[in-house]
Design an enzyme around this catalytic site. Structure first.
Site, PDB file in Angstrom:
ATOM      1  N   LYS A 199       7.091  11.428   0.088  1.00  0.00           N
ATOM      2  CA  LYS A 199       6.795  10.589   1.393  1.00  0.00           C
ATOM      3  C   LYS A 199       7.825  10.010   1.771  1.00  0.00           C
ATOM      4  CE  LYS A 199       6.057   6.415   0.667  1.00  0.00           C
ATOM      5  NZ  LYS A 199       5.683   5.237   0.724  1.00  0.00           N
ATOM      6  N   THR A 225       6.515   0.865   1.691  1.00  0.00           N
ATOM      7  CA  THR A 225       7.529   1.735   2.499  1.00  0.00           C
ATOM      8  C   THR A 225       6.802   2.675   3.295  1.00  0.00           C
ATOM      9  OG1 THR A 225       8.866   1.605   0.523  1.00  0.00           O
ATOM     10  CG2 THR A 225       9.236   3.296   2.195  1.00  0.00           C
ATOM     11  N   LYS A 269      15.447   0.760   4.483  1.00  0.00           N
ATOM     12  CA  LYS A 269      14.983   1.300   2.920  1.00  0.00           C
ATOM     13  C   LYS A 269      14.746   2.711   3.213  1.00  0.00           C
ATOM     14  CE  LYS A 269      11.773   1.585  -0.513  1.00  0.00           C
ATOM     15  NZ  LYS A 269      12.318   1.314  -1.895  1.00  0.00           N
ATOM     16  N   LEU A 296       0.747  -1.251   0.027  1.00  0.00           N
ATOM     17  CA  LEU A 296      -0.091  -0.016   0.091  1.00  0.00           C
ATOM     18  C   LEU A 296       0.919   1.102  -0.002  1.00  0.00           C
ATOM     19  CD1 LEU A 296      -2.577  -1.345   2.683  1.00  0.00           C
ATOM     20  CD2 LEU A 296      -2.914  -1.406   0.044  1.00  0.00           C
ATOM     21  N   PRO A 297       0.291   2.165  -0.361  1.00  0.00           N
ATOM     22  CA  PRO A 297       1.065   3.696  -0.462  1.00  0.00           C
ATOM     23  C   PRO A 297       1.893   4.083   0.877  1.00  0.00           C
ATOM     24  CG  PRO A 297      -1.076   4.035  -1.285  1.00  0.00           C
ATOM     25  CD  PRO A 297      -0.886   2.556  -0.618  1.00  0.00           C
TER      26      PRO A 297
HETATM   27  P1  NAD Z   1       0.647   2.508  -6.280  1.00  0.00           P
HETATM   28  O1  NAD Z   1      -0.341   3.849  -5.635  1.00  0.00           O
HETATM   29  O2  NAD Z   1       0.798   2.388  -7.524  1.00  0.00           O
HETATM   30  O3  NAD Z   1      -0.127   1.483  -5.397  1.00  0.00           O
HETATM   31  C1  NAD Z   1      -0.938   1.364  -4.260  1.00  0.00           C
HETATM   32  C2  NAD Z   1      -1.972   0.563  -4.372  1.00  0.00           C
HETATM   33  O4  NAD Z   1      -2.842   0.437  -3.306  1.00  0.00           O
HETATM   34  C3  NAD Z   1      -3.173   1.453  -5.232  1.00  0.00           C
HETATM   35  O5  NAD Z   1      -3.468   0.464  -6.273  1.00  0.00           O
HETATM   36  C4  NAD Z   1      -4.265   1.686  -4.193  1.00  0.00           C
HETATM   37  O6  NAD Z   1      -5.609   1.521  -4.988  1.00  0.00           O
HETATM   38  C5  NAD Z   1      -4.125   0.174  -3.176  1.00  0.00           C
HETATM   39  N1  NAD Z   1      -4.804   0.627  -2.330  1.00  0.00           N
HETATM   40  C6  NAD Z   1      -4.706   1.758  -1.494  1.00  0.00           C
HETATM   41  N2  NAD Z   1      -5.591   1.562  -0.267  1.00  0.00           N
HETATM   42  C7  NAD Z   1      -6.067   0.187  -0.483  1.00  0.00           C
HETATM   43  C8  NAD Z   1      -6.983  -0.486   0.546  1.00  0.00           C
HETATM   44  N3  NAD Z   1      -7.573  -0.022   1.734  1.00  0.00           N
HETATM   45  N4  NAD Z   1      -7.343  -1.665   0.120  1.00  0.00           N
HETATM   46  C9  NAD Z   1      -6.623  -2.182  -1.130  1.00  0.00           C
HETATM   47  N5  NAD Z   1      -5.948  -1.370  -1.862  1.00  0.00           N
HETATM   48  C10 NAD Z   1      -5.758  -0.163  -1.201  1.00  0.00           C
HETATM   49  O7  NAD Z   1       1.833   2.601  -5.524  1.00  0.00           O
HETATM   50  P2  NAD Z   1       3.326   1.614  -5.848  1.00  0.00           P
HETATM   51  O8  NAD Z   1       4.068   2.205  -6.541  1.00  0.00           O
HETATM   52  O9  NAD Z   1       2.840   0.302  -6.100  1.00  0.00           O
HETATM   53  O10 NAD Z   1       4.023   1.587  -4.228  1.00  0.00           O
HETATM   54  C11 NAD Z   1       3.591   0.962  -3.400  1.00  0.00           C
HETATM   55  C12 NAD Z   1       4.482   0.773  -2.037  1.00  0.00           C
HETATM   56  O11 NAD Z   1       5.637   0.393  -2.487  1.00  0.00           O
HETATM   57  C13 NAD Z   1       4.606   2.308  -1.594  1.00  0.00           C
HETATM   58  O12 NAD Z   1       4.724   2.360   0.002  1.00  0.00           O
HETATM   59  C14 NAD Z   1       5.937   2.746  -2.245  1.00  0.00           C
HETATM   60  O13 NAD Z   1       6.773   3.906  -1.311  1.00  0.00           O
HETATM   61  C15 NAD Z   1       6.598   1.626  -2.263  1.00  0.00           C
HETATM   62  N6  NAD Z   1       7.667   1.388  -3.404  1.00  0.00           N
HETATM   63  C16 NAD Z   1       7.247   1.778  -4.775  1.00  0.00           C
HETATM   64  C17 NAD Z   1       8.375   1.499  -5.646  1.00  0.00           C
HETATM   65  C18 NAD Z   1       8.147   1.988  -7.213  1.00  0.00           C
HETATM   66  O14 NAD Z   1       9.099   2.024  -7.956  1.00  0.00           O
HETATM   67  N7  NAD Z   1       6.831   2.262  -7.730  1.00  0.00           N
HETATM   68  C19 NAD Z   1       9.570   0.808  -5.580  1.00  0.00           C
HETATM   69  C20 NAD Z   1       9.662   0.441  -4.321  1.00  0.00           C
HETATM   70  C21 NAD Z   1       8.825   0.647  -3.201  1.00  0.00           C
END
Ligand code: NAD
Length: 306
Positions: free
Chosen positions: A253, A103, A178, A65-66
């Site tokens: 964030k 994260t 991280k 999740l975010p």
């Molecule tokens: P994103 O916003 O694409 O995905 C998050 C998903 O969570 C969304 O699809 C949203 O609809 C869903 N969501 C939120 N609340 C929810 C709930 N209550 N129930 C069900 N689904 C829910 O973000 P992302 O890029 O996939 O990143 C996710 C995490 O990973 C973050 O913490 C980010 O910092 C970390 N991260 C991202 C990357 C990257 O390159 N994108 C790399 C490493 C770490």
């Protein structure tokens, strides 16, 4: 084969769940965005009507999740500001392994982990590095905090999604490591954008300059694997107008989390603070939803409208 509940199918969670299904596991998925669930079904996952249904009957449950408020809302039942919480820990039988790959702030990770333990569940914080390409290729780095035994239990599943699996220490240690990594990432992405813009303004070809620096002492991951300059690399966000990838707002964030850690330990982080200001400025200019490598646009000359 393991029955896994997977919640959060965004840029990262979608391909991670797909890799678990590809490895032969039964993956029950849920996301608030219907289209993300559709893509996961196409990749071999099973759709659940809600998060509770996704975790039903599972030995292992994973969230991606975010931010901390979303993780606390899902597992502890707090409101995330937009919707009510779900208190899903209460729905799990003792012994279930909970893996949070988001994260998030260290306090939230520890809070959820301790609440899980108090209910007889197992919990690890397992944030990842490697970006969307690493998630799709199953080559992520997992940085885990929690008991060594729980890390060992999670390893076979993490190996379906990642190549490098690290145990950083006790509960919350995965998040601390991280944050250190992402602060460094922000610094070298901004620095790479700055160096490329400097050379291009003096007439150099960005691809030639990237090759030269890539074989010299300026080489780094942002330059070599995630080049921010459009046209230099294929299969990176810069090649698709910075869509997909790692959103600037998520980097903002993470830099906020790194600054909170610095505050906690009275650590000096001047480069991290500068990077945070740069990414904040970029987000404030309406770039929050674009990939963080679009920071390169801050360095480009704009047309004078006059
Ligand atoms: P994103 O916003 O694409 O995905 C998050 C998903 O969570 C969304 O699809 C949203 O609809 C869903 N969501 C939120 N609340 C929810 C709930 N209550 N129930 C069900 N689904 C829910 O973000 P992302 O890029 O996939 O990143 C996710 C995490 O990973 C973050 O913490 C980010 O910092 C970390 N991260 C991202 C990357 C990257 O390159 N994108 C790399 C490493 C770490």
């Amino acid at each position: 084969m393991t029955r896994i509940g997977f919640i959060g199918l965004g840029n990262m969670g979608g391909p991670m769940a797909a890799n678990l299904a590809k490895a032969g596991h039964t993956v029950q998925v849920f996301d608030l965005v219907a289209q993300s669930v559709e893509s996961a079904i196409a990749a071999g996952c099973i759709a659940a009507g809600d998060a509770r249904e996704a975790v039903t009957g599972c030995e292992v449950v994973i969230s991606m999740l975010p931010a901390g408020e979303h993780v606390r809302a899902l597992w502890l039942g707090e409101s995330d500001g937009e919707r009510g919480g779900q208190d899903l820990l209460a729905a799990l039988p003792a012994g279930t392994l909970v893996i949070d790959c988001s994260t998030i702030d260290v306090d939230s990770a520890r809070q959820v982990g301790e609440a899980a333990r108090a209910r007889g569940l197992r919990f690890i914080d397992a944030p990842v590095s490697g970006g969307v390409a690493g998630a799709a290729a199953g080559t992520l780095t997992f940085i885990v905090g929690g008991d060594a035994a729980d890390f060992a239990a999670a390893k076979p599943l993490l190996a379906c999604m990642g190549q490098n699996l690290f145990h950083a220490g006790a509960l919350g240690a995965g998040q601390i490591a991280k944050m250190c990594n992402n602060m460094l990432l922000a610094i070298h992405m901004a620095g790479t954008a700055e160096a490329l813009a400097l050379g291009v303004k003096e007439g150099l070809d960005p691809a030639v300059l990237s090759t030269i620096m890539g074989k010299s002492s300026g080489n780094n991951w942002s330059l070599e694997r995630y080049n921010p300059w459009p046209g230099v690399m294929e299969n990176v966000p810069a090649a698709r107008n910075y869509q997909g990838g790692f959103m600037t707002r998520l980097m903002v964030k993470d830099l906020g989390l790194a600054m909170a850690l610095a505050e906690h330990g009275h650590s000096a982080v001047p480069m991290g603070a500068l990077a945070r200001n740069l990414f904040n400025l970029h987000a404030a200019q309406g770039q929050g939803s674009r990939d963080f490598s679009s920071i390169v646009e801050l360095y480009l000359d704009k047309q004078d409208p006059a």
